[in-house]
Design a protein around this motif. Structure first.
Motif, PDB file in Angstrom:
ATOM      1  N   VAL A   1       0.468  -1.434   0.019  1.00  0.00           N
ATOM      2  CA  VAL A   1      -0.001   0.179   0.231  1.00  0.00           C
ATOM      3  C   VAL A   1       0.804   1.303   0.019  1.00  0.00           C
ATOM      4  N   SER A   2       1.899   1.340   0.752  1.00  0.00           N
ATOM      5  CA  SER A   2       2.887   2.354   0.853  1.00  0.00           C
ATOM      6  C   SER A   2       3.375   2.786  -0.836  1.00  0.00           C
ATOM      7  N   ALA A   3       3.884   1.650  -1.150  1.00  0.00           N
ATOM      8  CA  ALA A   3       4.208   1.759  -2.822  1.00  0.00           C
ATOM      9  C   ALA A   3       3.044   2.429  -3.669  1.00  0.00           C
ATOM     10  N   PHE A   4       2.107   2.035  -3.404  1.00  0.00           N
ATOM     11  CA  PHE A   4       0.993   2.504  -4.364  1.00  0.00           C
ATOM     12  C   PHE A   4       0.763   3.916  -3.870  1.00  0.00           C
ATOM     13  N   ARG A   5       0.752   4.432  -2.582  1.00  0.00           N
ATOM     14  CA  ARG A   5       0.394   5.548  -2.354  1.00  0.00           C
ATOM     15  C   ARG A   5       1.463   6.553  -2.909  1.00  0.00           C
ATOM     16  N   VAL A   6       2.738   6.333  -2.929  1.00  0.00           N
ATOM     17  CA  VAL A   6       3.550   6.958  -3.629  1.00  0.00           C
ATOM     18  C   VAL A   6       3.467   7.011  -5.181  1.00  0.00           C
ATOM     19  N   SER A   7       3.198   5.931  -5.783  1.00  0.00           N
ATOM     20  CA  SER A   7       2.849   5.999  -7.298  1.00  0.00           C
ATOM     21  C   SER A   7       1.672   6.718  -7.670  1.00  0.00           C
ATOM     22  N   GLY A   8       0.670   6.489  -6.572  1.00  0.00           N
ATOM     23  CA  GLY A   8      -0.521   7.102  -7.135  1.00  0.00           C
ATOM     24  C   GLY A   8      -0.451   8.426  -6.520  1.00  0.00           C
ATOM     25  N   GLY A   9       0.159   8.997  -5.868  1.00  0.00           N
ATOM     26  CA  GLY A   9       0.273  10.409  -5.327  1.00  0.00           C
ATOM     27  C   GLY A   9       1.134  11.106  -6.637  1.00  0.00           C
TER      28      GLY A   9
ATOM     29  N   ALA B   1       3.926  11.728   0.824  1.00  0.00           N
ATOM     30  CA  ALA B   1       4.513  11.718   2.045  1.00  0.00           C
ATOM     31  C   ALA B   1       4.171  10.715   3.201  1.00  0.00           C
ATOM     32  N   ASP B   2       2.932  10.344   3.131  1.00  0.00           N
ATOM     33  CA  ASP B   2       2.410   9.082   4.011  1.00  0.00           C
ATOM     34  C   ASP B   2       3.014   7.927   3.504  1.00  0.00           C
ATOM     35  N   GLY B   3       3.139   7.710   2.107  1.00  0.00           N
ATOM     36  CA  GLY B   3       3.673   6.468   1.714  1.00  0.00           C
ATOM     37  C   GLY B   3       5.433   6.388   1.950  1.00  0.00           C
ATOM     38  N   VAL B   4       6.004   7.456   1.609  1.00  0.00           N
ATOM     39  CA  VAL B   4       7.433   7.807   2.009  1.00  0.00           C
ATOM     40  C   VAL B   4       7.587   7.320   3.656  1.00  0.00           C
ATOM     41  N   LEU B   5       6.801   7.825   4.510  1.00  0.00           N
ATOM     42  CA  LEU B   5       6.758   7.864   5.865  1.00  0.00           C
ATOM     43  C   LEU B   5       6.545   6.454   6.462  1.00  0.00           C
ATOM     44  N   ALA B   6       5.786   5.758   5.615  1.00  0.00           N
ATOM     45  CA  ALA B   6       5.457   4.395   6.007  1.00  0.00           C
ATOM     46  C   ALA B   6       6.444   3.514   5.667  1.00  0.00           C
ATOM     47  N   PHE B   7       7.270   3.741   4.577  1.00  0.00           N
ATOM     48  CA  PHE B   7       8.515   3.025   4.161  1.00  0.00           C
ATOM     49  C   PHE B   7       9.559   3.004   5.200  1.00  0.00           C
ATOM     50  N   MET B   8       9.501   4.153   5.759  1.00  0.00           N
ATOM     51  CA  MET B   8      10.803   4.426   6.638  1.00  0.00           C
ATOM     52  C   MET B   8      10.532   3.820   8.190  1.00  0.00           C
TER      53      MET B   8
END
Length: 210
Positions: A70-78, A201-208
């Motif tokens: 989901v984090s990857a999709f948040r970044v790509s979708g964003g 930002a939410d996706g990147v933070l989730a990755f970290m």
């Protein structure tokens, strides 16, 4: 929960842009009677609703099967939504939609109004890649079942707005005019840009997170 619904409504309303679809609807239904236009409006909205329903229900499952987090999709979708926001701010999105409508008119004369309802109205003007991405992102952010059901209600409201916009397309176009439509599109583009950055930002933070 209130913030989530406001964010969901803003994201989907800006992405689908029911008001901006009015002139496109007029373009692809030129020459049709009022009754046929009504049929096209209903058919296009129902078709788009079915497509979006599939991704609303199964979007997360599709990501799981493909091994996409989901984090990857948040970044790509964003990123996708941000690119669309840039188009809106610089007035390119309406031009692209107009070109899609013109191509549909060339390939589907007024008599083929059933085909016009599917393409380009249902796909990609209503249920396009951006709308599908936004729905998958929003379902991934829903914290509980009640919020998930509420998101379904938001989607229904947006689709109802599309139908309303189609049925009153001629009045909306006369009321707003070209200048007002450009101003509204640019303002909504700025809003969508901010929302898309938040998704990234939410996706990147989730990755970290460890």
């Amino acid at each position: 929960m209130t913030d989530y619904f406001i964010n969901a409504f803003a994201t989907l309303f800006v992405t689908i842009d029911p008001v901006g679809l009015a002139p496109m609807f007029l373009a692809v239904t030129a020459g049709l009677s009022a009754a046929d236009r009504k049929r096209v409006a209903i058919r296009a909205t129902v078709t788009a609703a079915l497509i979006l329903l599939v991704f609303f229900v199964a979007g997360q499952s599709v990501l799981t099967v493909l091994g996409i987090s989901v984090s990857a999709f948040r970044v790509s979708g964003g990123i996708l939504l941000f690119l669309i926001a840039i188009e809106m701010v610089f007035g390119k999105r309406q031009q692209r939609k107009a070109e899609t409508a013109e191509k549909a008119v060339e390939h589907h004369p007024p008599a083929d109004f059933h085909e016009v309802a599917i393409f380009p109205l249902a796909i990609p003007l209503i249920a396009g890649p951006a709308a599908i991405s936004a729905i998958i992102l929003l379902t991934g952010q829903a914290p509980d079942t009640l919020t998930y059901i509420g998101l379904a209600g938001v989607i229904v409201v947006i689709l109802a707005s599309c139908l309303f916009s189609f049925l009153l397309a001629d009045r909306i176009e006369r009321l707003l005019g070209d200048t007002a439509q450009l101003v509204i599109t640019r303002l909504l583009g700025v809003l969508l840009a901010a929302l898309s950055v938040q998704f990234i930002a939410d996706g990147v933070l989730a990755f970290m997170k460890p």
